[in-house]
Design a protein around this motif. Structure first.
Motif, mmCIF file in Angstrom:
data_model
loop_
_atom_site.group_PDB
_atom_site.id
_atom_site.type_symbol
_atom_site.label_atom_id
_atom_site.label_comp_id
_atom_site.label_asym_id
_atom_site.label_seq_id
_atom_site.Cartn_x
_atom_site.Cartn_y
_atom_site.Cartn_z
ATOM 1 N N THR A 1 -12.659 -40.124 8.696
ATOM 2 C CA THR A 1 -12.522 -41.520 8.266
ATOM 3 C C THR A 1 -11.057 -41.878 8.065
ATOM 4 O O THR A 1 -10.609 -42.960 8.457
ATOM 5 C CB THR A 1 -13.303 -41.760 6.966
ATOM 6 N N ALA A 2 -10.305 -40.965 7.466
ATOM 7 C CA ALA A 2 -8.878 -41.217 7.252
ATOM 8 C C ALA A 2 -8.129 -41.292 8.580
ATOM 9 O O ALA A 2 -7.225 -42.120 8.753
ATOM 10 C CB ALA A 2 -8.284 -40.131 6.362
ATOM 11 N N MET A 3 -8.493 -40.429 9.524
ATOM 12 C CA MET A 3 -7.850 -40.466 10.843
ATOM 13 C C MET A 3 -8.105 -41.806 11.521
ATOM 14 O O MET A 3 -7.227 -42.373 12.167
ATOM 15 C CB MET A 3 -8.383 -39.325 11.709
ATOM 16 N N THR A 4 -9.324 -42.336 11.368
ATOM 17 C CA THR A 4 -9.657 -43.639 11.957
ATOM 18 C C THR A 4 -8.774 -44.737 11.389
ATOM 19 O O THR A 4 -8.382 -45.670 12.100
ATOM 20 C CB THR A 4 -11.136 -43.972 11.703
ATOM 21 N N ASP A 5 -8.443 -44.631 10.099
ATOM 22 C CA ASP A 5 -7.612 -45.643 9.434
ATOM 23 C C ASP A 5 -6.128 -45.311 9.479
ATOM 24 O O ASP A 5 -5.321 -46.006 8.847
ATOM 25 C CB ASP A 5 -8.041 -45.790 7.964
ATOM 26 N N SER A 6 -5.766 -44.217 10.184
ATOM 27 C CA SER A 6 -4.361 -43.767 10.248
ATOM 28 C C SER A 6 -3.793 -43.576 8.853
ATOM 29 O O SER A 6 -2.690 -44.019 8.526
ATOM 30 C CB SER A 6 -3.510 -44.769 11.042
ATOM 31 N N ALA A 7 -4.562 -42.906 7.991
ATOM 32 C CA ALA A 7 -4.168 -42.708 6.597
ATOM 33 C C ALA A 7 -4.259 -41.231 6.237
ATOM 34 O O ALA A 7 -4.935 -40.439 6.903
ATOM 35 C CB ALA A 7 -5.061 -43.527 5.661
ATOM 36 N N ASP A 8 -3.544 -40.855 5.183
ATOM 37 C CA ASP A 8 -3.708 -39.537 4.596
ATOM 38 C C ASP A 8 -4.975 -39.536 3.747
ATOM 39 O O ASP A 8 -5.510 -40.596 3.421
ATOM 40 C CB ASP A 8 -2.501 -39.175 3.732
ATOM 41 N N CYS A 9 -5.444 -38.348 3.381
ATOM 42 C CA CYS A 9 -6.655 -38.288 2.570
ATOM 43 C C CYS A 9 -6.527 -37.189 1.529
ATOM 44 O O CYS A 9 -5.729 -36.257 1.672
ATOM 45 C CB CYS A 9 -7.897 -38.066 3.439
ATOM 46 N N ARG A 56 -2.488 -47.926 -0.110
ATOM 47 C CA ARG A 56 -1.750 -48.112 1.136
ATOM 48 C C ARG A 56 -1.457 -46.755 1.769
ATOM 49 O O ARG A 56 -0.727 -45.934 1.217
ATOM 50 C CB ARG A 56 -0.445 -48.848 0.856
ATOM 51 N N GLY A 57 -2.080 -46.495 2.945
ATOM 52 C CA GLY A 57 -1.854 -45.249 3.656
ATOM 53 C C GLY A 57 -2.580 -44.056 3.086
ATOM 54 O O GLY A 57 -2.266 -42.911 3.442
ATOM 55 N N LEU A 58 -3.553 -44.276 2.204
ATOM 56 C CA LEU A 58 -4.243 -43.156 1.558
ATOM 57 C C LEU A 58 -5.718 -43.471 1.376
ATOM 58 O O LEU A 58 -6.096 -44.591 1.027
ATOM 59 C CB LEU A 58 -3.622 -42.861 0.191
ATOM 60 N N LEU A 59 -6.563 -42.466 1.607
ATOM 61 C CA LEU A 59 -7.996 -42.564 1.352
ATOM 62 C C LEU A 59 -8.381 -41.390 0.464
ATOM 63 O O LEU A 59 -8.075 -40.235 0.778
ATOM 64 C CB LEU A 59 -8.779 -42.518 2.667
#
Length: 279
Positions: A224-232, A200-203
């Motif tokens: 890819t993480a920016m597209t999913d609004s996630a941290d990486c 959740r919230g992480l790639l």
């Protein structure tokens, strides 16, 4: 007590203290390879299976077992091989040679490595053995709530030795759980190389190849993480190129090197903040 030796990186000349990890023998005695205080560490440029393991003798029962060769991830991105004494250098036994023939090397990840790695994590935590059912594969790894931040006080991380690409995925998943992410699963978008894990919230990207991660690899993960609004976060077995390190620093992407003990080593400031106690 595990012994420690000062280590100077041949690439950046940075010096740090390395402590040899202990592993339990079959008799229960914690043992560690004897480090060579006089030899200099060497940077790992290419990996070969027969060079990744050493034979260590248990002083209590006399048993000889195969252990990962000591390595250290430097902050500059280099992976350093720590020299051991001739007594600990023993040639690989028949068991190690047989494992090398049948196991998948870290640089040859199979198409099912990401599934097998996450399944292995579930089996370790639930005590189940055998292949999961189709319903189990479709279900999320954990249905409980996932904390937004790791707990303020963490128990010591318990790694697993990395011998295959599957082990690299399992070690990464265990580490992410240790950070507080309980819903580890395979990423929806399969990366062009390596293995993708998500929470959740992480790639997270796991790179079990024998080549350092490139600038393009880091940028692809970040986009890819920016597209999913996630941290990486990026995990690599072979380290990172200099331009990949620089771009990760500018994008605040945490970079970790996976040593063969299965312990992720932070190699930039973003990773150090993530790994810090109480982060």
């Amino acid at each position: 007590m595990p012994e420690s030796v000062p280590v100077r990186c041949p690439a950046c000349r940075r010096e740090c203290l390395y402590t040899a990890p202990c592993y339990p023998c079959a008799c229960g005695t914690p043992i560690a390879p004897r480090l060579d205080h006089h030899a200099a560490p060497t940077a790992v440029a290419h990996r070969a299976w027969e060079e990744e393991w050493i034979t260590v003798r248990c002083p209590s029962c006399g048993r000889h077992d195969q252990w990962p060769r000591p390595e250290l991830g430097c902050a500059c991105g280099a992976v350093l091989r720590i020299p051991v004494t001739a007594a600990a250098e023993g040639a690989a036994g028949e068991a190690g040679a047989g494992a090398a023939e049948t196991a998948t090397t870290p640089g040859a990840a199979g198409t099912g490595a990401e599934d097998a790695g996450t399944e292995c994590v579930e089996a370790r935590e639930t005590g189940e053995t055998g292949p999961p059912t189709e319903d189990a594969e479709a279900a999320p790894a954990d249905t409980g709530p996932c904390p937004d931040t790791p707990p303020p006080s963490r128990v010591p991380f318990r790694p697993i030795a990395i011998r295959t690409a599957r082990d690299a995925v399992t070690a990464t998943a265990l580490y992410l759980r240790w950070l507080g992410h309980q819903d580890i699963r395979r990423a929806d978008q399969r990366p062009t190389s390596g293995i993708g894990l998500a929470a959740r919230g992480l790639l997270a990207h796991v790179d079990p190849s024998v080549h350092p991660a490139s600038l393009r690899d880091v940028e692809c993960l970040w986009l890819t993480a920016m597209t999913d609004s996630a941290d990486c976060v990026y995990f690599s077995l072979a380290g990172y190129t200099a331009d990949a390190r620089a771009r990760a620093d500018s994008l605040a992407v945490p970079l970790f090197v996976l040593d063969l003990t299965g312990t992720p080593q932070p190699v930039n400031a973003a990773a150090e903040r993530l790994d810090a106690p109480g982060a």
